[in-house]
Motif scaffolding. Structure first.
Motif, short mmCIF file in Angstrom:
data_model
loop_
_atom_site.label_atom_id
_atom_site.label_comp_id
_atom_site.label_asym_id
_atom_site.label_seq_id
_atom_site.Cartn_x
_atom_site.Cartn_y
_atom_site.Cartn_z
N LEU A 1 0.83 -1.20 0.00
CA LEU A 1 0.00 0.00 0.00
C LEU A 1 0.87 1.25 0.00
O LEU A 1 0.57 2.23 -0.71
CB LEU A 1 -0.93 -0.01 1.22
CG LEU A 1 -1.96 1.13 1.31
CD1 LEU A 1 -2.86 1.17 0.07
CD2 LEU A 1 -2.79 0.99 2.58
N MET B 1 -7.54 4.43 4.51
CA MET B 1 -6.27 4.67 5.18
C MET B 1 -6.56 5.63 6.33
O MET B 1 -7.34 6.59 6.17
CB MET B 1 -5.27 5.31 4.21
CG MET B 1 -4.76 4.39 3.14
SD MET B 1 -3.58 5.20 2.00
CE MET B 1 -4.73 6.21 1.02
N PRO C 1 -0.41 5.26 5.08
CA PRO C 1 -0.84 3.92 4.70
C PRO C 1 -0.40 2.84 5.69
O PRO C 1 -0.89 1.72 5.63
CB PRO C 1 -0.21 3.72 3.32
CG PRO C 1 0.95 4.66 3.30
CD PRO C 1 0.55 5.83 4.13
#
Length: 224
Positions: A38, A182, A201
Motif C-alpha cells: 500500500l 487509510m 498507509p
C-alpha cells in the motif's frame, strides 16, 4: 506517554506473539506485506492535502441521526479522524487519545467527529469501548473516504487472512466490498479548507492529536 509510544508498545507485544495475542509469524508477515504494498502504491499521495476543500457529506451517527459537514462547519472549525473500525486496536487507541484532547479542541471552538465504514451498531460499540463523547459517523461503502482519497481495496491474500482470523468486514460494515480507509486526520476551517492533513498507509503510525492544535489556532484566527 505519547500516542505513538502506546502504539509501538502494543505492536511490539502483538508481533512478538505474546499472550493474549499468540499471533504466528506468518500472520505478521502477511500484514507487513500488505502495508508495504500500500505504501509503494502511492495511494496516500492522492488524498486531500492542506489547501484543498473537503467534499460536502451527510452521514449517520452512532445514534442514528443524520449529520452534515455543513452543519458541523457552521458551528466552528472541524477535526475529522478516519479510522478502520472497532476491531482495530490501533484505531481504538487513537480514539482514546482524541477523547483526551477533546477539551483542547473545544476550547478553540472546534468540533470533532470520527468516520469509519462500520455500521451504526458497531459505531456504538466504539463509543462504549472507548468512553467517547464525540460522534462516530458511519461511512457506508467508504464513499466519503473515497472522496477524501483514502479508500483502498484489500488484496485477495489479506482478505483470506482476515477471514481466517474471523475478522468479517462485510458483517462489521454491512458491505461486501472489502475496502477500508487509510487512517487520516484533518483540520478543516469553517469555509471547508483543509488546514492540516495527515494520511499514513501504515495503520500502526498515528500522529499525536496535539499536533493538530496549531492548525486549530489558525482556524480560530480565521473565524475572528
Amino acid at each position: 506517554m505519547s500516542l505513538q509510544d502506546r502504539l509501538d508498545a502494543f505492536k511490539a507485544d502483538f508481533e512478538a506473539g505474546k499472550p493474549p495475542y499468540n499471533v504466528p509469524p506468518s500472520v505478521i508477515e502477511t500484514m507487513h506485506r500488505a502495508t508495504k504494498e500500500l505504501i509503494a502504491s502511492g495511494a496516500a499521495q492522492q488524498a486531500l492535502k492542506a489547501g484543498d476543500k473537503i467534499p460536502a457529506f451527510v452521514l449517520t451517527d452512532h445514534e442514528g441521526n443524520s449529520v452534515s459537514s455543513a452543519s458541523l462547519l457552521a458551528k466552528g472549525p472541524l477535526v475529522i479522524s478516519f479510522y478502520r473500525g472497532v476491531w482495530c486496536p490501533y484505531c481504538n487507541m487513537e480514539l482514546e487519545a482524541l477523547q483526551a484532547t477533546l477539551p483542547e479542541f473545544e476550547a478553540l471552538g472546534a468540533r470533532l467527529v470520527a468516520i469509519s465504514p462500520q455500521n451504526p451498531v458497531n459505531s456504538r460499540k466504539s463509543v462504549r469501548k472507548n468512553n467517547l463523547s464525540f460522534p462516530i459517523l458511519s461511512d457506508s461503502h467508504n464513499e466519503v473516504a473515497a472522496a477524501f482519497g483514502l479508500r483502498f481495496t484489500l488484496p485477495d491474500y489479506l482478505v483470506e487472512l482476515y477471514q481466517s482470523l474471523k475478522n468479517d468486514l462485510p458483517l462489521f460494515n454491512d458491505d461486501d466490498s472489502w475496502t477500508l480507509p487509510m487512517p487520516g486526520r484533518y483540520v478543516v476551517a469553517q469555509d471547508g479548507t483543509v488546514l492540516y492533513a495527515e494520511v499514513n498507509p501504515d495503520y500502526t503510525r498515528r500522529p499525536d492529536p496535539s499536533e493538530m492544535l496549531p492548525a486549530l489556532k489558525q482556524a480560530s484566527m480565521r473565524s475572528l
